[in-house]
Scaffold this motif. Sequence first.
Motif, mmCIF file in Angstrom:
data_model
loop_
_atom_site.group_PDB
_atom_site.id
_atom_site.type_symbol
_atom_site.label_atom_id
_atom_site.label_comp_id
_atom_site.label_asym_id
_atom_site.label_seq_id
_atom_site.Cartn_x
_atom_site.Cartn_y
_atom_site.Cartn_z
ATOM 1 N N LYS A 228 10.558 -6.294 -5.036
ATOM 2 C CA LYS A 228 10.723 -5.791 -3.677
ATOM 3 C C LYS A 228 9.894 -4.534 -3.506
ATOM 4 O O LYS A 228 9.991 -3.601 -4.294
ATOM 5 C CB LYS A 228 12.198 -5.503 -3.397
ATOM 6 N N ALA A 229 9.081 -4.492 -2.446
ATOM 7 C CA ALA A 229 8.184 -3.362 -2.204
ATOM 8 C C ALA A 229 8.623 -2.594 -0.957
ATOM 9 O O ALA A 229 9.284 -3.147 -0.075
ATOM 10 C CB ALA A 229 6.751 -3.860 -2.022
ATOM 11 N N PRO A 230 8.287 -1.302 -0.874
ATOM 12 C CA PRO A 230 8.583 -0.528 0.343
ATOM 13 C C PRO A 230 7.992 -1.196 1.577
ATOM 14 O O PRO A 230 6.869 -1.724 1.534
ATOM 15 C CB PRO A 230 7.919 0.824 0.062
ATOM 16 N N LYS B 115 3.721 -6.697 -6.267
ATOM 17 C CA LYS B 115 3.482 -8.103 -5.947
ATOM 18 C C LYS B 115 2.364 -8.760 -6.749
ATOM 19 O O LYS B 115 2.228 -9.980 -6.705
ATOM 20 C CB LYS B 115 3.158 -8.244 -4.449
ATOM 21 N N GLY B 116 1.578 -7.973 -7.458
ATOM 22 C CA GLY B 116 0.386 -8.504 -8.105
ATOM 23 C C GLY B 116 -0.816 -8.340 -7.197
ATOM 24 O O GLY B 116 -0.685 -8.322 -5.966
ATOM 25 N N ALA B 117 -2.016 -8.225 -7.776
ATOM 26 C CA ALA B 117 -3.222 -7.932 -7.001
ATOM 27 C C ALA B 117 -3.566 -9.037 -5.996
ATOM 28 O O ALA B 117 -3.957 -8.755 -4.861
ATOM 29 C CB ALA B 117 -4.401 -7.704 -7.942
ATOM 30 N N ILE B 118 -3.401 -10.299 -6.391
ATOM 31 C CA ILE B 118 -3.764 -11.406 -5.496
ATOM 32 C C ILE B 118 -2.830 -11.460 -4.299
ATOM 33 O O ILE B 118 -3.268 -11.570 -3.149
ATOM 34 C CB ILE B 118 -3.739 -12.753 -6.247
#
Length: 301
Positions: free
Chosen positions: A67-69, A181-184
């Motif tokens: 989970k990201a801001p 989330k990972g770069a892609i």
Amino acid sequence: MNLALYLFLDVLTGMVISIMVVANTLYGQATTMGVSLIVNHTIGLTVLTLILLLGRNKPAIRGPRMKAPWYLYFNGLFGLAILNLNYYTVINTGASLAMASTVFGQSICSLVFDLTGWMGMQKRSLNKVKAVSLTVSLVGILIMAASGDGTFALLFILLGILAGALTMTQMVLNSTLAIYKGAIRASHQNFIGGLVAGLVFYFLLQGEQTLGGLATTAGLPFLLVFSGGTLAVFVVVSTSYVIVKIPAVYSALLLSSSQILMSLAIDTVFFDSFSLPLLLGSLLMLLGMGGNLFADKKANP
């Protein structure tokens, strides 16, 4: 990856950016600036979607899915602002002065990130050696600004600085989202935000011109239409990997220097044009960054 590889990736990315900018400019001239943004983002989004689908079982592509801001998901909106700021700065000041002001904005913003640790960046100190090295880089930027290409207009210089600051901020935000989330997947989200913003902005304010430009696209060379969006995927994914791994000011200076040097090569080979101030300025920027690297190596043997 070690530091040398990260630095090499920054240099390569800067060179790719130069080629991408040329492709986007030519495409924009053949259609409109809005069409260039919309088509490039559509192509980039398609490429990244295919990568995510084909590599959905590979952790490196799938990403951690943490989970990201919430604010990180709106990072793609910066692209619309940057495109318009760059356009008006170049038109009103000339390419060299626009480039110099953008580079200055990137450098100052990256220094703020490094000194404050803002937006998840590692907080770093500024000693005397680093201060002198950054001053050398600043002299390089001022030499580029004094190249005499364009009319000095303070408002548009400030817009160029703002464009550089927003570019660096977008890179940091996307790189921070990549941690979650990972770069892609982070890059995929970036393209979604940019495409939605571009569609809303250009169809509401320049609907007729945008539709006409899209109709013109069918008759343009395949390479011209697809190169900008495809190269943009590499740029966004590459910076997602690198920006949070090394001092932001290194990335800013390396990206800018390599971009300028590549632009000089393109101008010299294809357009029979050469700018000595841009060459000297970019070399001084690299010299200043070398001083920063030396200071870091001495502090962390």
